[in-house]
Design a protein around this motif. Structure first.
Motif, PDB file in Angstrom:
ATOM      1  N   ALA A  79     -31.734 -13.964  10.163  1.00 14.11           N
ATOM      2  CA  ALA A  79     -31.789 -13.525   8.774  1.00 14.11           C
ATOM      3  C   ALA A  79     -32.159 -12.045   8.725  1.00 14.11           C
ATOM      4  CB  ALA A  79     -32.801 -14.354   7.994  1.00 14.11           C
ATOM      5  N   PRO A  80     -31.758 -11.334   7.690  1.00 15.69           N
ATOM      6  CA  PRO A  80     -32.029  -9.888   7.614  1.00 15.69           C
ATOM      7  C   PRO A  80     -33.513  -9.576   7.791  1.00 15.69           C
ATOM      8  CG  PRO A  80     -30.495 -10.532   5.905  1.00 15.69           C
ATOM      9  CD  PRO A  80     -30.962 -11.800   6.545  1.00 15.69           C
ATOM     10  N   GLY A  81     -33.832  -8.741   8.761  1.00 16.83           N
ATOM     11  CA  GLY A  81     -35.209  -8.340   8.994  1.00 16.83           C
ATOM     12  C   GLY A  81     -36.095  -9.415   9.596  1.00 16.83           C
ATOM     13  N   LYS A  82     -35.502 -10.523  10.028  1.00 15.56           N
ATOM     14  CA  LYS A  82     -36.287 -11.636  10.549  1.00 15.56           C
ATOM     15  C   LYS A  82     -35.968 -11.894  12.018  1.00 15.56           C
ATOM     16  CE  LYS A  82     -38.042 -12.504   6.493  1.00 15.56           C
ATOM     17  NZ  LYS A  82     -39.480 -12.220   6.213  1.00 15.56           N
ATOM     18  N   GLY A  83     -36.564 -12.941  12.570  1.00 19.37           N
ATOM     19  CA  GLY A  83     -36.376 -13.289  13.971  1.00 19.37           C
ATOM     20  C   GLY A  83     -35.155 -14.155  14.211  1.00 19.37           C
ATOM     21  N   LEU A  84     -35.073 -14.670  15.431  1.00 24.20           N
ATOM     22  CA  LEU A  84     -33.920 -15.439  15.883  1.00 24.20           C
ATOM     23  C   LEU A  84     -34.154 -16.929  15.685  1.00 24.20           C
ATOM     24  CD1 LEU A  84     -33.532 -13.419  19.183  1.00 24.20           C
ATOM     25  CD2 LEU A  84     -32.023 -13.260  17.193  1.00 24.20           C
ATOM     26  N   GLU A  85     -33.104 -17.630  15.317  1.00 29.44           N
ATOM     27  CA  GLU A  85     -33.194 -19.076  15.080  1.00 29.44           C
ATOM     28  C   GLU A  85     -32.001 -19.764  15.707  1.00 29.44           C
ATOM     29  OE1 GLU A  85     -33.667 -22.351  11.439  1.00 29.44           O
ATOM     30  OE2 GLU A  85     -32.835 -20.366  11.024  1.00 29.44           O
ATOM     31  N   TRP A  86     -32.256 -20.760  16.534  1.00 29.91           N
ATOM     32  CA  TRP A  86     -31.200 -21.585  17.095  1.00 29.91           C
ATOM     33  C   TRP A  86     -30.558 -22.418  15.985  1.00 29.91           C
ATOM     34  CZ3 TRP A  86     -32.086 -27.134  17.993  1.00 29.91           C
ATOM     35  CH2 TRP A  86     -30.967 -27.778  18.556  1.00 29.91           C
ATOM     36  N   GLU A 131     -30.934 -19.412   2.006  1.00 27.20           N
ATOM     37  CA  GLU A 131     -31.674 -19.239   3.259  1.00 27.20           C
ATOM     38  C   GLU A 131     -30.783 -19.278   4.500  1.00 27.20           C
ATOM     39  OE1 GLU A 131     -32.362 -21.496   0.874  1.00 27.20           O
ATOM     40  OE2 GLU A 131     -32.927 -23.449   1.742  1.00 27.20           O
ATOM     41  N   ASP A 132     -29.502 -19.574   4.320  1.00 26.25           N
ATOM     42  CA  ASP A 132     -28.556 -19.510   5.427  1.00 26.25           C
ATOM     43  C   ASP A 132     -27.995 -18.094   5.611  1.00 26.25           C
ATOM     44  OD1 ASP A 132     -27.342 -22.687   4.320  1.00 26.25           O
ATOM     45  OD2 ASP A 132     -28.702 -22.304   6.006  1.00 26.25           O
ATOM     46  N   THR A 133     -28.352 -17.186   4.718  1.00 25.68           N
ATOM     47  CA  THR A 133     -27.921 -15.802   4.853  1.00 25.68           C
ATOM     48  C   THR A 133     -28.458 -15.221   6.157  1.00 25.68           C
ATOM     49  OG1 THR A 133     -27.760 -15.421   2.477  1.00 25.68           O
ATOM     50  CG2 THR A 133     -28.125 -13.481   3.883  1.00 25.68           C
ATOM     51  N   ALA A 134     -27.570 -14.754   6.995  1.00 23.27           N
ATOM     52  CA  ALA A 134     -27.969 -14.280   8.324  1.00 23.27           C
ATOM     53  C   ALA A 134     -26.759 -13.724   9.066  1.00 23.27           C
ATOM     54  CB  ALA A 134     -28.563 -15.418   9.150  1.00 23.27           C
ATOM     55  N   THR A 135     -27.060 -13.039  10.145  1.00 19.46           N
ATOM     56  CA  THR A 135     -26.027 -12.719  11.129  1.00 19.46           C
ATOM     57  C   THR A 135     -25.975 -13.869  12.119  1.00 19.46           C
ATOM     58  OG1 THR A 135     -26.308 -10.335  10.894  1.00 19.46           O
ATOM     59  CG2 THR A 135     -25.344 -11.134  12.951  1.00 19.46           C
ATOM     60  N   TYR A 136     -24.781 -14.374  12.351  1.00 20.53           N
ATOM     61  CA  TYR A 136     -24.582 -15.509  13.246  1.00 20.53           C
ATOM     62  C   TYR A 136     -23.980 -15.020  14.563  1.00 20.53           C
ATOM     63  CZ  TYR A 136     -25.764 -18.719   9.526  1.00 20.53           C
ATOM     64  OH  TYR A 136     -26.440 -19.408   8.550  1.00 20.53           O
ATOM     65  N   TYR A 137     -24.674 -15.350  15.644  1.00 20.65           N
ATOM     66  CA  TYR A 137     -24.244 -14.944  16.975  1.00 20.65           C
ATOM     67  C   TYR A 137     -23.720 -16.139  17.758  1.00 20.65           C
ATOM     68  CZ  TYR A 137     -27.094 -10.684  16.296  1.00 20.65           C
ATOM     69  OH  TYR A 137     -27.635  -9.511  15.836  1.00 20.65           O
ATOM     70  N   CYS A 138     -22.646 -15.922  18.444  1.00 24.49           N
ATOM     71  CA  CYS A 138     -22.103 -16.874  19.418  1.00 24.49           C
ATOM     72  C   CYS A 138     -22.702 -16.502  20.778  1.00 24.49           C
ATOM     73  CB  CYS A 138     -20.584 -16.727  19.406  1.00 24.49           C
ATOM     74  SG  CYS A 138     -19.669 -17.527  20.733  1.00 24.49           S
ATOM     75  N   THR A 139     -23.209 -17.488  21.513  1.00 22.69           N
ATOM     76  CA  THR A 139     -23.860 -17.170  22.776  1.00 22.69           C
ATOM     77  C   THR A 139     -23.455 -18.135  23.880  1.00 22.69           C
ATOM     78  OG1 THR A 139     -25.812 -18.575  22.460  1.00 22.69           O
ATOM     79  CG2 THR A 139     -25.896 -16.371  21.501  1.00 22.69           C
ATOM     80  N   ARG A 140     -23.592 -17.650  25.109  1.00 24.59           N
ATOM     81  CA  ARG A 140     -23.350 -18.488  26.280  1.00 24.59           C
ATOM     82  C   ARG A 140     -24.528 -18.380  27.219  1.00 24.59           C
ATOM     83  NH1 ARG A 140     -19.975 -17.177  31.484  1.00 24.59           N
ATOM     84  NH2 ARG A 140     -22.027 -17.524  32.406  1.00 24.59           N
TER      85      ARG A 140
END
Lengths: 106, 117
Positions: free
Chosen positions: B40-47, B89-98
């Motif tokens: 989320a903007p300005g926040k931490g990482l969430e799985w 609250e789903d507003t965020a940058t979504y990252y694809c990861t491996r």
């Protein structure tokens, strides 16, 4: 659910200093911890895996330690490019991140 | 070189749906679990979600379980995230990861999802 707590939330240090940041798990996670660095506008980068293993290409001034519930990330002789957010993560079984530590340079 | 390229983000109204994609290259896609992580903007990482290499099993945190669905098309080396009943609250940058053993070594550049009326 396991909670990961990082401290301090922020720190301001000088180039060349040694810094240690902490990550505490609410339950024993063994060595299943990773550390990431994230700079503004960039994706996170893996620094340390399995608590103490430096990932490929990570400078040796970065050192991870700990086992069980208490973990540390130490940066020896901090460089200007180390200013960033640092996150710990419990890996496997519902991966969980800590809230992060912001490292600023004076 | 491993590359993960996300797409599909944008502005969406609360309650609506959106589907994200991640095209993978530089590795044998069907050998690896894949994971979505958000920030989320300005926040931490969430799985957000993980899927096994075959797609046979999927995993979610309670915050998105029942609303989000992770899937993959191994023939197209593409990972998906179907997001339904979106909330602010789903507003965020979504990252694809491996993953590698012990951590997420590869991240895409992220795609921004904004949920707002």
């Amino acid at each position: 659910n396991i909670v990961m707590t990082q401290s301090p939330k922020s720190m301001s240090i000088s180039v060349g200093d040694r810094v240690t940041m902490n990550c505490k798990a609410s339950q024993n996670v063994g060595n299943n911890i990773a550390w990431y660095q994230q700079k503004p506008g960039q994706s996170p980068k893996l620094l340390i895996y399995y608590a103490s293993n430096r990932y490929t290409g990570v400078p040796d001034r970065f050192t991870g330690g700990g086992y069980g519930t208490d973990f540390t990330l130490t940066i020896n002789s901090v460089q200007a490019e180390d200013a960033a957010f640092y996150y710990c993560q419990r890996i496997y079984n519902s991966p969980t991140f800590g809230g992060g530590t912001k490292l600023e340079l004076k | 070189e491993v590359q993960l390229v996300e797409s599909g983000g944008g502005l969406v109204q609360p309650g609506r749906s959106l589907k994200l994609s991640c095209v993978a290259s530089g590795f044998t896609f069907n050998n690896y679990w894949m994971t979505w992580i958000r920030q989320a903007p300005g926040k931490g990482l969430e799985w957000v979600a993980s899927i096994t290499n075959t797609g046979g099993s999927t995993y979610y945190p309670d915050s998105v379980k029942g609303r989000f669905t992770i899937s993959r098309d191994n023939a197209k080396s593409t990972l998906y995230l179907q997001m339904n009943s979106l909330r602010s609250e789903d507003t965020a940058t979504y990252y694809c990861t491996r993953e590698i053993a012990g951590g997420f070594a590869y991240w895409g550049q992220g795609t921004l999802v904004t949920v707002s009326s």
